[in-house]
Enzyme design. Structure first.
Site, PDB file in Angstrom:
ATOM      1  N   ILE A 154      11.385  -2.706   4.929  1.00  0.00           N
ATOM      2  CA  ILE A 154      10.940  -2.761   3.311  1.00  0.00           C
ATOM      3  C   ILE A 154      12.304  -2.570   2.381  1.00  0.00           C
ATOM      4  O   ILE A 154      12.424  -3.348   1.389  1.00  0.00           O
ATOM      5  CB  ILE A 154       9.784  -2.034   2.902  1.00  0.00           C
ATOM      6  CG1 ILE A 154       8.617  -2.434   4.009  1.00  0.00           C
ATOM      7  CG2 ILE A 154       9.523  -1.986   1.489  1.00  0.00           C
ATOM      8  CD1 ILE A 154       7.429  -1.461   3.950  1.00  0.00           C
ATOM      9  N   ASP A 174      18.999   7.163   3.112  1.00  0.00           N
ATOM     10  CA  ASP A 174      18.395   7.268   4.360  1.00  0.00           C
ATOM     11  C   ASP A 174      19.366   8.012   5.196  1.00  0.00           C
ATOM     12  O   ASP A 174      20.175   7.489   5.682  1.00  0.00           O
ATOM     13  CB  ASP A 174      17.947   5.949   4.931  1.00  0.00           C
ATOM     14  CG  ASP A 174      17.266   6.049   5.898  1.00  0.00           C
ATOM     15  OD1 ASP A 174      17.164   6.797   6.632  1.00  0.00           O
ATOM     16  OD2 ASP A 174      16.160   5.214   6.032  1.00  0.00           O
ATOM     17  N   CYS A 234       5.030   2.536  -3.309  1.00  0.00           N
ATOM     18  CA  CYS A 234       4.088   1.877  -2.324  1.00  0.00           C
ATOM     19  C   CYS A 234       4.364   2.092  -0.894  1.00  0.00           C
ATOM     20  O   CYS A 234       4.223   1.238  -0.095  1.00  0.00           O
ATOM     21  CB  CYS A 234       4.975   0.357  -2.661  1.00  0.00           C
ATOM     22  SG  CYS A 234       4.288  -0.420  -4.373  1.00  0.00           S
ATOM     23  N   ALA A 235       4.453   3.679  -0.637  1.00  0.00           N
ATOM     24  CA  ALA A 235       4.832   4.016   0.642  1.00  0.00           C
ATOM     25  C   ALA A 235       3.489   4.816   1.114  1.00  0.00           C
ATOM     26  O   ALA A 235       2.693   4.146   1.464  1.00  0.00           O
ATOM     27  CB  ALA A 235       5.925   4.747   0.744  1.00  0.00           C
ATOM     28  N   ARG A 236       3.397   6.204   0.361  1.00  0.00           N
ATOM     29  CA  ARG A 236       2.275   6.832   1.028  1.00  0.00           C
ATOM     30  C   ARG A 236       2.228   7.887  -0.103  1.00  0.00           C
ATOM     31  O   ARG A 236       3.135   8.379  -0.716  1.00  0.00           O
ATOM     32  CB  ARG A 236       2.492   7.925   2.353  1.00  0.00           C
ATOM     33  CG  ARG A 236       2.371   6.893   3.622  1.00  0.00           C
ATOM     34  CD  ARG A 236       0.969   6.264   3.642  1.00  0.00           C
ATOM     35  NE  ARG A 236       0.688   5.862   4.953  1.00  0.00           N
ATOM     36  CZ  ARG A 236       0.812   4.529   5.114  1.00  0.00           C
ATOM     37  NH1 ARG A 236       1.080   3.731   3.940  1.00  0.00           N
ATOM     38  NH2 ARG A 236       0.470   3.780   6.297  1.00  0.00           N
ATOM     39  N   ASP A 260       0.934   2.178  -5.873  1.00  0.00           N
ATOM     40  CA  ASP A 260       0.264   1.562  -5.137  1.00  0.00           C
ATOM     41  C   ASP A 260      -0.788   2.302  -3.987  1.00  0.00           C
ATOM     42  O   ASP A 260      -1.639   1.952  -3.329  1.00  0.00           O
ATOM     43  CB  ASP A 260       0.723   0.615  -4.343  1.00  0.00           C
ATOM     44  CG  ASP A 260      -0.136  -0.642  -3.494  1.00  0.00           C
ATOM     45  OD1 ASP A 260      -1.091  -0.926  -4.100  1.00  0.00           O
ATOM     46  OD2 ASP A 260       0.124  -0.741  -2.304  1.00  0.00           O
ATOM     47  N   GLU A 265      -7.389   8.543  -0.474  1.00  0.00           N
ATOM     48  CA  GLU A 265      -7.768   7.223  -0.649  1.00  0.00           C
ATOM     49  C   GLU A 265      -9.212   6.853   0.019  1.00  0.00           C
ATOM     50  O   GLU A 265      -9.292   7.523   1.290  1.00  0.00           O
ATOM     51  CB  GLU A 265      -6.773   6.430  -0.011  1.00  0.00           C
ATOM     52  CG  GLU A 265      -5.306   6.475  -0.876  1.00  0.00           C
ATOM     53  CD  GLU A 265      -4.279   5.113  -0.059  1.00  0.00           C
ATOM     54  OE1 GLU A 265      -4.751   4.418   0.795  1.00  0.00           O
ATOM     55  OE2 GLU A 265      -3.377   4.818  -0.849  1.00  0.00           O
ATOM     56  N   HIS A 284      -3.925   0.203  -3.151  1.00  0.00           N
ATOM     57  CA  HIS A 284      -3.188   0.035  -1.772  1.00  0.00           C
ATOM     58  C   HIS A 284      -3.244  -1.386  -1.425  1.00  0.00           C
ATOM     59  O   HIS A 284      -3.655  -1.931  -0.445  1.00  0.00           O
ATOM     60  CB  HIS A 284      -3.804   0.914  -0.928  1.00  0.00           C
ATOM     61  CG  HIS A 284      -3.032   1.131   0.194  1.00  0.00           C
ATOM     62  ND1 HIS A 284      -3.073   2.370   0.917  1.00  0.00           N
ATOM     63  CD2 HIS A 284      -1.763   0.359   0.735  1.00  0.00           C
ATOM     64  CE1 HIS A 284      -2.192   2.441   1.936  1.00  0.00           C
ATOM     65  NE2 HIS A 284      -1.392   1.310   1.939  1.00  0.00           N
ATOM     66  N   ILE A 285      -2.620  -2.459  -2.187  1.00  0.00           N
ATOM     67  CA  ILE A 285      -2.522  -3.782  -1.943  1.00  0.00           C
ATOM     68  C   ILE A 285      -1.101  -4.422  -1.716  1.00  0.00           C
ATOM     69  O   ILE A 285      -1.178  -5.460  -1.669  1.00  0.00           O
ATOM     70  CB  ILE A 285      -3.258  -4.683  -3.132  1.00  0.00           C
ATOM     71  CG1 ILE A 285      -2.400  -4.424  -4.497  1.00  0.00           C
ATOM     72  CG2 ILE A 285      -4.619  -4.368  -3.359  1.00  0.00           C
ATOM     73  CD1 ILE A 285      -2.724  -5.486  -5.528  1.00  0.00           C
ATOM     74  N   GLY A 286      -0.393  -3.562  -1.507  1.00  0.00           N
ATOM     75  CA  GLY A 286       1.049  -3.939  -1.355  1.00  0.00           C
ATOM     76  C   GLY A 286       1.419  -4.804  -0.271  1.00  0.00           C
ATOM     77  O   GLY A 286       2.190  -5.960  -0.337  1.00  0.00           O
ATOM     78  N   ALA A 287       0.711  -4.845   0.727  1.00  0.00           N
ATOM     79  CA  ALA A 287       0.780  -5.410   1.964  1.00  0.00           C
ATOM     80  C   ALA A 287      -0.222  -6.782   2.022  1.00  0.00           C
ATOM     81  O   ALA A 287      -0.393  -7.417   2.971  1.00  0.00           O
ATOM     82  CB  ALA A 287       0.692  -4.695   3.363  1.00  0.00           C
TER      83      ALA A 287
END
Length: 323
Positions: A154, A174, A234-236, A260, A265, A284-287
């Protein structure tokens, strides 16, 4: 394989995945995705495919035949992988299946925040305030700096969109990816979160959630960001300290944020985050793009069947030591 196996879905999945499963197994769909209901149905199941439902000790203890649990997505924080491994249960996920969709969601958030699109929509559509155009002055993404935390599939797709699509400068953090690898993709690696937070005009969380990453964005780190910067998650949800973010938004520590995902949740209707200024939220609609949903559905189905056949090398196994 004879249809003697049973696969439990915590929620319905896309037809492409359902069709694959139904060729190989009896499929049961939980009428409610809560853990108690799922646990009550898991007794004679060989595999479970879970979107967001917590799969842990209470489910495992009622499912003596369980051999595989699939995450219908990349994250596995809703699955107790350590307990699954102890019990010899394989956990699989779908890395890369939703990378483009989530990256595009982050890009959409950046545009909405930088160009004040949501605010302008409300001003004109609800308040009929056409004159708002004179005060809603945004800024271009070109020339700004995007700091990405987590350089997996991502993060790299987002970097490509930002660099090639918008002309942004890309910083990446990272610890598991080398500087040389990132430089090949036009990404400048920073050695610490703090260094990237100080420079980013947009900070995007695209890393997995682990215990050591709990509230990685806290009060101290929010204060390192520019007052003109935006945070996007948009991860957690648990990567961000909600209380610290609420204070930062209300006190103008940062310019705004887009979420997101949430620590809880679904979030409570009276969650104080919803009262914050300069905040965009989605459920939570990123995917949730057809392509990605098809990929996640099919990958999950293929992997649990592969594990049940003993074809472990064909599955995206998170805990190969579970064999």
């Amino acid at each position: 394989m004879e249809k003697k196996i049973k696969v439990l879905l915590t929620e319905p999945i896309r037809p492409i995945g359902m069709a694959y499963l139904e060729r190989e197994a009896e499929v049961l769909i939980s009428p409610n995705p809560d853990p108690e209901t799922v646990a009550g149905l898991a007794g004679d199941c060989d595999a479970i495919i879970s979107r967001n439902t917590k799969i842990d000790q209470r489910v495992f203890s009622q499912a003596p035949k369980l051999k595989a649990v699939a995450s219908h997505g990349v994250g596995t924080d809703h699955i107790d992988v350590a307990e699954a491994t102890k019990r010899g249960i394989f956990v699989v996920n779908t890395p890369g299946a939703n990378a483009q969709s989530v990256a595009e969601t982050v890009a959409g958030f950046m545009l909405m925040l930088s160009r004040k699109i949501a605010e302008a929509d409300i001003a004109l559509r609800l308040d009929r305030d056409y004159a708002s155009r004179n005060r809603l002055i945004g800024r271009n993404l070109e020339g700004t700096t995007l700091f990405i935390i987590g350089m997996g599939a991502i993060g790299r797709r987002l970097a490509r969109i930002g660099r090639l699509g918008f002309g942004m400068n890309i910083l990446g953090y990272d610890p598991y990816v080398s500087r040389e690898e990132l430089e090949k993709e036009g990404i400048t690696k920073v050695d610490s979160l703090e260094a990237g937070l100080r420079q980013g005009d947009f900070v995007s969380l695209n890393c997995p959630y682990t215990g050591e990453m709990h509230h990685v964005i806290n009060q101290e780190r929010l204060c390192l960001m520019k007052k003109t910067a935006y945070l996007i998650n948009c991860a957690r949800g648990a990567l961000v300290d909600d209380k610290a973010l609420i204070a930062a938004l209300k006190e103008g520590v940062i310019a705004g944020a887009a979420l997101d995902v949430f620590s809880q949740e679904p979030p409570a209707a009276d969650d104080p985050l919803f009262d914050c200024p300069n905040l965009l939220t989605t459920p939570h609609i990123g995917a949730n793009a057809e392509n990605s949903m098809d990929n996640m559905s099919l990958y999950s189905a293929m992997d649990v069947i592969a594990v049940l056949r003993g074809e472990y090398d064909k599955a995206r196994v998170v805990n190969p030591q579970g064999r």
